[in-house]
Design an enzyme around this catalytic site. Structure first.
Site, mmCIF file in Angstrom:
data_model
loop_
_atom_site.group_PDB
_atom_site.id
_atom_site.type_symbol
_atom_site.label_atom_id
_atom_site.label_comp_id
_atom_site.label_asym_id
_atom_site.label_seq_id
_atom_site.Cartn_x
_atom_site.Cartn_y
_atom_site.Cartn_z
ATOM 1 N N ASN A 194 0.848 -1.204 0.000
ATOM 2 C CA ASN A 194 0.000 0.000 0.000
ATOM 3 C C ASN A 194 0.873 1.240 0.000
ATOM 4 O O ASN A 194 2.096 1.149 0.034
ATOM 5 C CB ASN A 194 -0.986 -0.021 1.174
ATOM 6 C CG ASN A 194 -0.273 -0.039 2.506
ATOM 7 O OD1 ASN A 194 0.433 0.895 2.859
ATOM 8 N ND2 ASN A 194 -0.448 -1.133 3.246
ATOM 9 N N LYS B 97 -14.272 2.420 15.481
ATOM 10 C CA LYS B 97 -12.975 1.733 15.684
ATOM 11 C C LYS B 97 -12.433 1.988 17.092
ATOM 12 O O LYS B 97 -11.827 1.107 17.700
ATOM 13 C CB LYS B 97 -11.954 2.208 14.643
ATOM 14 C CG LYS B 97 -12.210 1.606 13.264
ATOM 15 C CD LYS B 97 -11.250 2.107 12.206
ATOM 16 C CE LYS B 97 -11.762 1.708 10.812
ATOM 17 N NZ LYS B 97 -11.005 2.287 9.717
HETATM 18 N N1 CTP Z 1 -4.809 -2.310 11.849
HETATM 19 C C1 CTP Z 1 -4.197 -3.417 12.395
HETATM 20 N N2 CTP Z 1 -4.253 -4.622 11.744
HETATM 21 C C2 CTP Z 1 -4.900 -4.739 10.582
HETATM 22 C C3 CTP Z 1 -5.539 -3.599 10.006
HETATM 23 C C4 CTP Z 1 -5.477 -2.390 10.673
HETATM 24 O O1 CTP Z 1 -3.593 -3.306 13.454
HETATM 25 N N3 CTP Z 1 -4.936 -5.911 9.964
HETATM 26 C C5 CTP Z 1 -4.738 -1.033 12.596
HETATM 27 C C6 CTP Z 1 -4.060 0.111 11.867
HETATM 28 O O2 CTP Z 1 -2.699 0.154 12.206
HETATM 29 C C7 CTP Z 1 -4.771 1.357 12.387
HETATM 30 C C8 CTP Z 1 -6.144 0.842 12.722
HETATM 31 O O3 CTP Z 1 -6.054 -0.581 12.810
HETATM 32 O O4 CTP Z 1 -4.188 1.843 13.581
HETATM 33 C C9 CTP Z 1 -7.211 1.196 11.725
HETATM 34 O O5 CTP Z 1 -6.814 0.820 10.445
HETATM 35 P P1 CTP Z 1 -7.797 1.005 9.213
HETATM 36 O O6 CTP Z 1 -7.165 0.430 7.982
HETATM 37 O O7 CTP Z 1 -8.279 2.437 9.173
HETATM 38 O O8 CTP Z 1 -9.054 0.176 9.671
HETATM 39 P P2 CTP Z 1 -9.451 -1.340 9.623
HETATM 40 O O9 CTP Z 1 -9.612 -1.801 11.029
HETATM 41 O O10 CTP Z 1 -8.538 -2.123 8.745
HETATM 42 O O11 CTP Z 1 -10.886 -1.221 8.969
HETATM 43 P P3 CTP Z 1 -11.284 -0.849 7.460
HETATM 44 O O12 CTP Z 1 -10.049 -1.007 6.596
HETATM 45 O O13 CTP Z 1 -12.346 -1.833 7.156
HETATM 46 O O14 CTP Z 1 -11.789 0.576 7.515
#
Ligand code: CTP
Length: 404
Positions: A210, A337
């Protein structure tokens, strides 16, 4: 603690030698940076002998190409490694350069490159001191948070009497020590930070990644160090030089990120998860390079949510900060979240806004806590890191009040 001591070209330059000594008495390591004009008044050898450190005298001290390259980026590594920049004596010209942001020599470049507190002790002729240009430059610097150690009045080397004499050495030492203490509100904290993207292998040469550059997490690590914390930085693949953290853990995949974070969570008093962990990984990565033969279908499976796992395992004393990259229903998603992952705060970024966020040096957003929202207007990621750590310090302070 380490400071850079800028010595500029004035009669009082010799007093900087005494200042270096007195700072060392307070267990402060001193890296001297001299301007060319300063060398007219005192020799670098004096400072090298006193401090035991190489004195930096010019932007390009070395002449062979490898060393020239090293010294051309030296201001960045010095800028990152210091807890304060002290300039004594500071001439009118130096103050003007700082105020205007000219990076003409090592010292003025260092001033621009560092995020550490800056303390200047001016020394000059009384008329130069009183001149509106100098006073305006001082006002500009003061407004930026620079500490100015007021010069004393008396007989000046130029034969005149009035203000402009370098403040006494103990007074400068006190100002430096006070400033160093002020910014150490994370002393005693063990901060665990994750940064950067993760790479999920497709085959031995390809991966799912990413756009995360790691800049926000690295800025937080630098800022936390500066505020006195011990810092562990777990980083996905990025092209940044890590700040001088206590432990640096390079990882590649979300699985590696997960195990590195969970292994260290127990020792941390604050966990900040800035990493853009991939939400999916390839179910069965190919053992050999996949050939381009028609369409390719990859089966992706969701990765474990590292932050949510940390949230389940956390103790009430541990502070847990997450990030949320959103493109729609920003606040609603961030609040969800915050609750679901048992966080104390979540930093919300609108990743659809151009010019900020991913790979940019700038960012903006909101810090959402259970008590409210702190708006962060667009600013550099380093400044934003400062705002986030201010919020963290406040959370820590409030938590301490509750337990008393
Ligand atoms: N995060 C994590 N592990 C994952 C995905 C996300 O620890 N597999 C953590 C990221 O480091 C960040 C937080 O969760 O601090 C939110 O990440 P984000 O990508 O915004 O949210 P997701 O929980 O992945 O939800 P979505 O992508 O469905 O919005």
């Amino acid at each position: 603690m380490k400071i850079a001591l800028g010595v500029t070209g004035g009669i009082a330059a010799y007093k900087a030698a005494e200042l270096a000594r007195r700072l060392q008495d307070r267990s402060v390591r001193v890296q001297v940076v001299m301007t060319a004009a300063a060398e007219e008044f005192i020799r670098p050898l004096t400072f090298a002998a006193l401090t035991g450190e190489k004195v930096i005298t010019g932007m390009f001290d070395q002449h062979d190409s490898k060393s020239a390259l090293d010294s051309s980026v030296e201001h960045i590594s010095v800028a990152q490694g210091i807890d304060a920049l002290v300039v004594a004596p500071a001439t009118a010209a130096t103050l003007a350069r700082f105020a205007q942001g000219f990076s003409e020599d090592f010292l003025s470049t260092l001033y621009l490159a560092t995020t550490a507190p800056v303390i200047v002790a001016p020394a000059m002729n009384v008329n130069m001191w009183r001149h509106p240009a100098t006073q305006q430059n001082l006002a500009t610097l003061r407004a930026r948070g620079v500490t100015i150690v007021q010069p004393g009045a008396g007989y000046l080397a130029c034969g005149m009497t009035g203000e402009g004499r370098l403040a006494e050495v103990p007074e400068i030492v006190d100002a430096v020590m006070e400033r160093l203490e002020q910014n150490r509100e994370l002393q005693g904290e063990q901060v665990l930070i994750s940064a950067g993207p993760t790479y999920e292998p497709i085959d031995p040469v390809r991966f799912l990644g990413n756009r995360s550059s790691g800049k926000m997490g690295y800025a937080l690590a630098e800022c936390a160090l500066r505020r006195g914390a011990r810092v562990t930085l777990v980083s996905g693949p990025v092209s940044l030089t890590p700040p001088p953290v206590d432990e640096f853990v390079p990882v590649e995949t979300s699985a590696e990120m997960r195990s590195a974070m969970l292994k260290r969570q127990g020792d941390a008093s604050i966990v900040i998860m800035t990493a853009a962990v991939s939400d999916f990984s390839v179910a069965t990565p190919a053992a050999h390079k996949i050939k381009r033969e028609g369409n390719l279908h990859l089966e992706l499976e969701p990765t474990p949510d590292v932050l949510a796992e940390i949230g389940v395992r956390r103790s009430p004393e541990q502070l847990l900060i997450g990030f949320a990259a959103e493109t729609e229903n920003l606040l609603e998603n961030a609040r969800r979240k915050l609750e679901r992952k048992h966080l104390d705060a979540i930093v919300l970024n609108d990743v659809s806004r151009p010019g900020i966020g991913f790979s940019s040096d700038r960012n903006a957003g909101q810090i959402v806590t259970h008590d409210g929202i702190v708006e962060i207007p667009e600013m550099s990621k380093l400044d934003m890191a400062g705002r986030i750590l201010d919020a963290v310090a406040k959370l820590r302070h409030n938590a301490a009040k509750v337990t008393v």
